[in-house]
Motif scaffolding. Structure first.
Motif, PDB file in Angstrom:
ATOM      1  N   GLY A  30       0.803  -1.213   0.000  1.00 50.60           N
ATOM      2  CA  GLY A  30       0.000   0.000   0.000  1.00 50.60           C
ATOM      3  C   GLY A  30       0.839   1.267   0.000  1.00 50.60           C
ATOM      4  N   TYR A  31       2.152   1.117   0.183  1.00 46.61           N
ATOM      5  CA  TYR A  31       3.025   2.293   0.153  1.00 46.61           C
ATOM      6  C   TYR A  31       3.016   2.891  -1.252  1.00 46.61           C
ATOM      7  CZ  TYR A  31       7.028   5.359   0.147  1.00 46.61           C
ATOM      8  OH  TYR A  31       7.826   6.467   0.027  1.00 46.61           O
ATOM      9  N   SER A  32       2.964   4.201  -1.306  1.00 46.69           N
ATOM     10  CA  SER A  32       3.181   4.922  -2.564  1.00 46.69           C
ATOM     11  C   SER A  32       3.751   6.283  -2.190  1.00 46.69           C
ATOM     12  CB  SER A  32       1.877   5.097  -3.356  1.00 46.69           C
ATOM     13  OG  SER A  32       1.042   6.066  -2.734  1.00 46.69           O
ATOM     14  N   PRO A  33       4.520   6.876  -3.076  1.00 45.91           N
ATOM     15  CA  PRO A  33       5.054   8.213  -2.783  1.00 45.91           C
ATOM     16  C   PRO A  33       3.941   9.218  -2.464  1.00 45.91           C
ATOM     17  CG  PRO A  33       6.206   7.267  -4.644  1.00 45.91           C
ATOM     18  CD  PRO A  33       5.051   6.350  -4.340  1.00 45.91           C
ATOM     19  N   GLU A  34       2.824   9.110  -3.164  1.00 48.33           N
ATOM     20  CA  GLU A  34       1.709  10.031  -2.910  1.00 48.33           C
ATOM     21  C   GLU A  34       1.154   9.836  -1.493  1.00 48.33           C
ATOM     22  OE1 GLU A  34      -2.744  10.204  -4.420  1.00 48.33           O
ATOM     23  OE2 GLU A  34      -1.317  10.799  -5.979  1.00 48.33           O
ATOM     24  N   ARG A  35       0.965   8.596  -1.074  1.00 51.41           N
ATOM     25  CA  ARG A  35       0.467   8.336   0.284  1.00 51.41           C
ATOM     26  C   ARG A  35       1.486   8.798   1.319  1.00 51.41           C
ATOM     27  NH1 ARG A  35      -1.795   2.752   1.587  1.00 51.41           N
ATOM     28  NH2 ARG A  35      -2.638   3.951   3.318  1.00 51.41           N
ATOM     29  N   ALA A  36       2.769   8.650   1.026  1.00 52.87           N
ATOM     30  CA  ALA A  36       3.813   9.091   1.953  1.00 52.87           C
ATOM     31  C   ALA A  36       3.802  10.613   2.086  1.00 52.87           C
ATOM     32  CB  ALA A  36       5.178   8.594   1.492  1.00 52.87           C
ATOM     33  N   ARG A  37       3.663  11.322   0.975  1.00 55.14           N
ATOM     34  CA  ARG A  37       3.586  12.797   1.024  1.00 55.14           C
ATOM     35  C   ARG A  37       2.375  13.246   1.831  1.00 55.14           C
ATOM     36  NH1 ARG A  37       5.362  12.185  -4.222  1.00 55.14           N
ATOM     37  NH2 ARG A  37       3.263  12.323  -5.067  1.00 55.14           N
ATOM     38  N   THR A  38       1.255  12.573   1.637  1.00 51.35           N
ATOM     39  CA  THR A  38       0.043  12.906   2.389  1.00 51.35           C
ATOM     40  C   THR A  38       0.243  12.646   3.875  1.00 51.35           C
ATOM     41  OG1 THR A  38      -1.348  12.423   0.479  1.00 51.35           O
ATOM     42  CG2 THR A  38      -2.418  12.379   2.629  1.00 51.35           C
ATOM     43  N   ALA A  39       0.899  11.543   4.203  1.00 54.06           N
ATOM     44  CA  ALA A  39       1.152  11.208   5.612  1.00 54.06           C
ATOM     45  C   ALA A  39       2.042  12.257   6.268  1.00 54.06           C
ATOM     46  CB  ALA A  39       1.793   9.822   5.722  1.00 54.06           C
ATOM     47  N   VAL A  40       3.074  12.706   5.569  1.00 52.52           N
ATOM     48  CA  VAL A  40       3.976  13.723   6.119  1.00 52.52           C
ATOM     49  C   VAL A  40       3.232  15.040   6.295  1.00 52.52           C
ATOM     50  CG1 VAL A  40       6.043  15.109   5.672  1.00 52.52           C
ATOM     51  CG2 VAL A  40       6.091  12.629   5.305  1.00 52.52           C
ATOM     52  N   ALA A  41       2.453  15.433   5.304  1.00 54.29           N
ATOM     53  CA  ALA A  41       1.693  16.686   5.411  1.00 54.29           C
ATOM     54  C   ALA A  41       0.727  16.632   6.591  1.00 54.29           C
ATOM     55  CB  ALA A  41       0.947  16.965   4.111  1.00 54.29           C
ATOM     56  N   ASP A  42       0.054  15.515   6.756  1.00 55.47           N
ATOM     57  CA  ASP A  42      -0.875  15.347   7.877  1.00 55.47           C
ATOM     58  C   ASP A  42      -0.123  15.404   9.205  1.00 55.47           C
ATOM     59  OD1 ASP A  42      -3.459  14.665   9.124  1.00 55.47           O
ATOM     60  OD2 ASP A  42      -2.478  12.744   9.546  1.00 55.47           O
ATOM     61  N   TRP A  43       1.014  14.714   9.273  1.00 60.47           N
ATOM     62  CA  TRP A  43       1.799  14.692  10.502  1.00 60.47           C
ATOM     63  C   TRP A  43       2.267  16.106  10.866  1.00 60.47           C
ATOM     64  CZ3 TRP A  43       6.341  15.681  12.901  1.00 60.47           C
ATOM     65  CH2 TRP A  43       6.590  14.976  14.081  1.00 60.47           C
ATOM     66  N   LEU A  44       2.731  16.839   9.872  1.00 62.26           N
ATOM     67  CA  LEU A  44       3.217  18.206  10.127  1.00 62.26           C
ATOM     68  C   LEU A  44       2.091  19.149  10.558  1.00 62.26           C
ATOM     69  CD1 LEU A  44       5.815  18.617   7.263  1.00 62.26           C
ATOM     70  CD2 LEU A  44       6.272  18.500   9.726  1.00 62.26           C
ATOM     71  N   ARG A  45       0.879  18.930  10.040  1.00 60.09           N
ATOM     72  CA  ARG A  45      -0.263  19.747  10.493  1.00 60.09           C
ATOM     73  C   ARG A  45      -0.547  19.517  11.967  1.00 60.09           C
ATOM     74  NH1 ARG A  45      -2.329  18.734   5.522  1.00 60.09           N
ATOM     75  NH2 ARG A  45      -3.399  16.824   6.125  1.00 60.09           N
ATOM     76  N   ARG A  46      -0.399  18.269  12.402  1.00 60.90           N
ATOM     77  CA  ARG A  46      -0.691  17.924  13.795  1.00 60.90           C
ATOM     78  C   ARG A  46       0.495  18.145  14.729  1.00 60.90           C
ATOM     79  NH1 ARG A  46      -1.109  12.804  14.152  1.00 60.90           N
ATOM     80  NH2 ARG A  46      -0.611  12.285  12.031  1.00 60.90           N
ATOM     81  N   ASN A  47       1.695  18.199  14.175  1.00 57.72           N
ATOM     82  CA  ASN A  47       2.926  18.325  14.970  1.00 57.72           C
ATOM     83  C   ASN A  47       3.834  19.382  14.351  1.00 57.72           C
ATOM     84  OD1 ASN A  47       2.629  15.754  16.736  1.00 57.72           O
ATOM     85  ND2 ASN A  47       2.284  15.036  14.658  1.00 57.72           N
ATOM     86  N   PRO A  48       3.456  20.646  14.462  1.00 57.91           N
ATOM     87  CA  PRO A  48       4.287  21.687  13.838  1.00 57.91           C
ATOM     88  C   PRO A  48       5.725  21.624  14.359  1.00 57.91           C
ATOM     89  CG  PRO A  48       2.287  22.615  14.794  1.00 57.91           C
ATOM     90  CD  PRO A  48       2.344  21.192  15.208  1.00 57.91           C
ATOM     91  N   ARG A  49       6.645  21.853  13.469  1.00 53.46           N
ATOM     92  CA  ARG A  49       8.066  21.775  13.854  1.00 53.46           C
ATOM     93  C   ARG A  49       8.551  23.087  14.328  1.00 53.46           C
ATOM     94  NH1 ARG A  49      11.861  18.900  10.148  1.00 53.46           N
ATOM     95  NH2 ARG A  49      12.891  18.705  12.096  1.00 53.46           N
TER      96      ARG A  49
END
Length: 77
Positions: free
Chosen positions: A58-77
């Protein structure tokens, strides 16, 4: 908070494994881990990679980009 600490610790270990597996120079590994561990955290949390840093079904670059964007929204650096 301890759940986040655990995820960060695992993600840092995954990022280090990936660096070493890709023959990163020892002197670069620590800085790379500091700069990129959150990407592994996002992928782990989304179930896209395992604890060795290997892609799961189920891994895909698109799903990975979405996961990172979601993570960053919830965990601002």
């Amino acid at each position: 908070m301890s759940q986040m600490s655990n995820l960060e610790a695992v993600a840092r270990a995954v990022t280090e494994r990936v660096c070493r597996r890709n023959s990163a120079p020892d002197e670069d590994v620590s800085a790379w881990v500091d700069a990129h561990w959150y990407i592994a955290a996002a992928d782990l949390e989304a179930g896209l990679i395992d604890e060795q840093g290997e892609p799961l079904p189920g891994y895909s670059p698109e799903r990975a980009r979405t996961a990172v964007a979601d993570w960053l929204r919830r965990n601002p650096r």
